[in-house]
Motif scaffolding. Structure first.
Motif, short mmCIF file in Angstrom:
data_model
loop_
_atom_site.label_atom_id
_atom_site.label_comp_id
_atom_site.label_asym_id
_atom_site.label_seq_id
_atom_site.Cartn_x
_atom_site.Cartn_y
_atom_site.Cartn_z
N GLN A 7 0.61 -1.48 -0.04
CA GLN A 7 -0.08 -0.19 -0.04
C GLN A 7 1.09 1.69 -0.06
OE1 GLN A 7 -3.07 0.09 -0.21
NE2 GLN A 7 -3.38 -1.85 -0.40
N SER A 8 1.94 1.17 1.24
CA SER A 8 2.77 2.62 0.87
C SER A 8 3.28 3.04 -0.88
CB SER A 8 3.48 2.37 1.71
OG SER A 8 3.16 2.32 3.10
N HIS A 9 3.61 1.37 -0.81
CA HIS A 9 4.49 1.47 -1.87
C HIS A 9 3.44 2.06 -3.74
CE1 HIS A 9 7.65 0.30 -5.50
NE2 HIS A 9 6.76 -0.38 -6.14
N ALA A 10 2.66 1.29 -3.90
CA ALA A 10 1.62 1.87 -4.59
C ALA A 10 1.51 3.79 -4.58
CB ALA A 10 0.28 1.32 -4.68
N ARG A 37 10.85 14.36 -5.11
CA ARG A 37 12.24 13.22 -4.05
C ARG A 37 11.77 12.54 -3.20
NH1 ARG A 37 15.87 18.00 -5.82
NH2 ARG A 37 16.00 17.74 -8.32
N LEU A 38 11.32 13.33 -2.34
CA LEU A 38 10.82 12.52 -0.82
C LEU A 38 10.09 11.10 -1.32
CD1 LEU A 38 10.51 12.48 1.97
CD2 LEU A 38 8.12 13.40 2.07
N PHE A 39 8.76 11.06 -2.10
CA PHE A 39 8.11 9.93 -2.89
C PHE A 39 8.72 9.61 -3.46
CE2 PHE A 39 4.32 12.46 -1.08
CZ PHE A 39 3.74 11.74 -0.20
N ALA A 40 9.70 9.86 -4.42
CA ALA A 40 10.49 8.47 -4.79
C ALA A 40 11.47 8.07 -4.07
CB ALA A 40 11.41 10.02 -5.46
N GLY A 47 9.50 -0.47 -2.07
CA GLY A 47 10.15 -0.93 -3.12
C GLY A 47 11.27 -2.34 -2.59
N ILE A 48 11.74 -1.76 -2.05
CA ILE A 48 13.87 -2.93 -1.85
C ILE A 48 12.73 -4.21 -0.80
CG2 ILE A 48 15.79 -2.95 -0.44
CD1 ILE A 48 16.34 -0.90 -2.39
N GLY A 49 12.03 -3.43 0.23
CA GLY A 49 11.48 -4.54 0.64
C GLY A 49 10.62 -5.17 0.52
N MET A 50 10.00 -4.95 -0.34
CA MET A 50 8.92 -6.13 -0.82
C MET A 50 10.10 -7.10 -1.54
SD MET A 50 5.75 -4.51 -2.30
CE MET A 50 6.40 -3.21 -3.86
N TRP A 51 10.66 -6.18 -2.85
CA TRP A 51 11.73 -7.75 -3.27
C TRP A 51 11.81 -8.60 -2.16
CZ3 TRP A 51 16.90 -7.05 -4.18
CH2 TRP A 51 17.91 -7.66 -4.79
N ILE A 52 12.79 -8.00 -0.72
CA ILE A 52 13.42 -8.66 0.42
C ILE A 52 12.48 -9.73 0.76
CG2 ILE A 52 13.98 -9.29 2.58
CD1 ILE A 52 15.53 -6.37 1.80
N LEU A 53 11.09 -9.67 0.61
CA LEU A 53 9.77 -10.08 1.69
C LEU A 53 9.57 -11.09 0.26
CD1 LEU A 53 7.11 -7.69 2.98
CD2 LEU A 53 8.64 -9.95 3.95
N TYR A 54 9.68 -11.11 -0.50
CA TYR A 54 9.35 -11.98 -2.09
C TYR A 54 10.07 -13.11 -2.18
CZ TYR A 54 5.19 -9.16 -2.73
OH TYR A 54 3.98 -7.90 -3.22
N GLY A 55 11.97 -12.81 -1.92
CA GLY A 55 12.83 -13.34 -2.27
C GLY A 55 13.55 -13.30 -2.70
N PHE A 56 13.67 -12.16 -3.47
CA PHE A 56 15.00 -11.59 -4.76
C PHE A 56 14.17 -12.20 -5.80
CE2 PHE A 56 16.98 -11.88 -0.57
CZ PHE A 56 16.88 -10.70 -0.05
N PRO A 57 12.83 -11.89 -6.22
CA PRO A 57 13.24 -12.47 -7.74
C PRO A 57 14.03 -11.59 -8.90
CG PRO A 57 11.12 -11.54 -6.20
CD PRO A 57 12.07 -11.48 -5.71
N LEU A 61 13.40 -7.40 -9.52
CA LEU A 61 14.94 -6.63 -10.02
C LEU A 61 14.96 -5.62 -10.91
CD1 LEU A 61 17.46 -6.14 -9.49
CD2 LEU A 61 18.13 -8.08 -10.22
N ILE A 62 14.28 -6.50 -12.23
CA ILE A 62 14.10 -5.42 -13.21
C ILE A 62 13.18 -4.86 -13.57
CG2 ILE A 62 13.49 -5.90 -15.76
CD1 ILE A 62 14.20 -8.48 -15.53
N LYS A 63 11.57 -4.80 -12.67
CA LYS A 63 11.28 -3.47 -12.54
C LYS A 63 11.72 -2.56 -12.14
CE LYS A 63 6.87 -2.71 -10.42
NZ LYS A 63 6.68 -1.42 -9.18
N GLY A 64 12.06 -2.80 -10.91
CA GLY A 64 13.22 -2.11 -10.08
C GLY A 64 14.20 -0.92 -10.94
#
Length: 110
Positions: A7-10, A37-40, A47-57, A61-64
């Motif tokens: 929700q924070s990311h979206a 810049r703050l919202f970036a 995004g990094i937090g979700m990437w870690i939670l999802y197990g580094f797919p 990474l490409i989306k990031g």
């Protein structure tokens, strides 16, 4: 925890695009560029937090990487507008990258 990150990311994406458009079309405003810049930063951290939670797919990474390129294009568009330099082709890059990142985020592409 995943829901909080999502929700924070979206939400940060929505505000990032909003503040980008305000910063671009009303270039005298300095606060909107700082908010952009703050919202970036919020978007990158969540995004990094979700990437870690999802197990580094690799897909995310490409989306990031594409999302960070999109943020860079936003910054360049605002900067070029303030310096009154040409920036027509960058709008095409912005629109294409924004669509790709959005479609990847909602699993339309992938």
């Amino acid at each position: 925890m995943e829901s909080i990150f999502y929700q924070s990311h979206a939400g940060s994406w929505a505000f990032l695009i909003l503040f980008f458009l305000i910063s671009y079309f009303f270039s005298k405003q300095k606060i909107t560029l700082m908010l952009q810049r703050l919202f970036a930063v919020i978007m990158i951290v969540t995004g990094i937090g979700m990437w870690i939670l999802y197990g580094f797919p690799m897909f995310y990474l490409i989306k990031g990487i594409l999302a960070i390129l999109l943020i860079g294009i936003m910054e360049m568009l605002v900067g070029r507008k303030k310096r009154q330099q040409s920036h027509g082709g960058m709008w095409a890059g912005f629109i294409i990258l924004a669509l790709i990142v959005l479609l990847m985020g909602y699993n339309v592409i992938g």
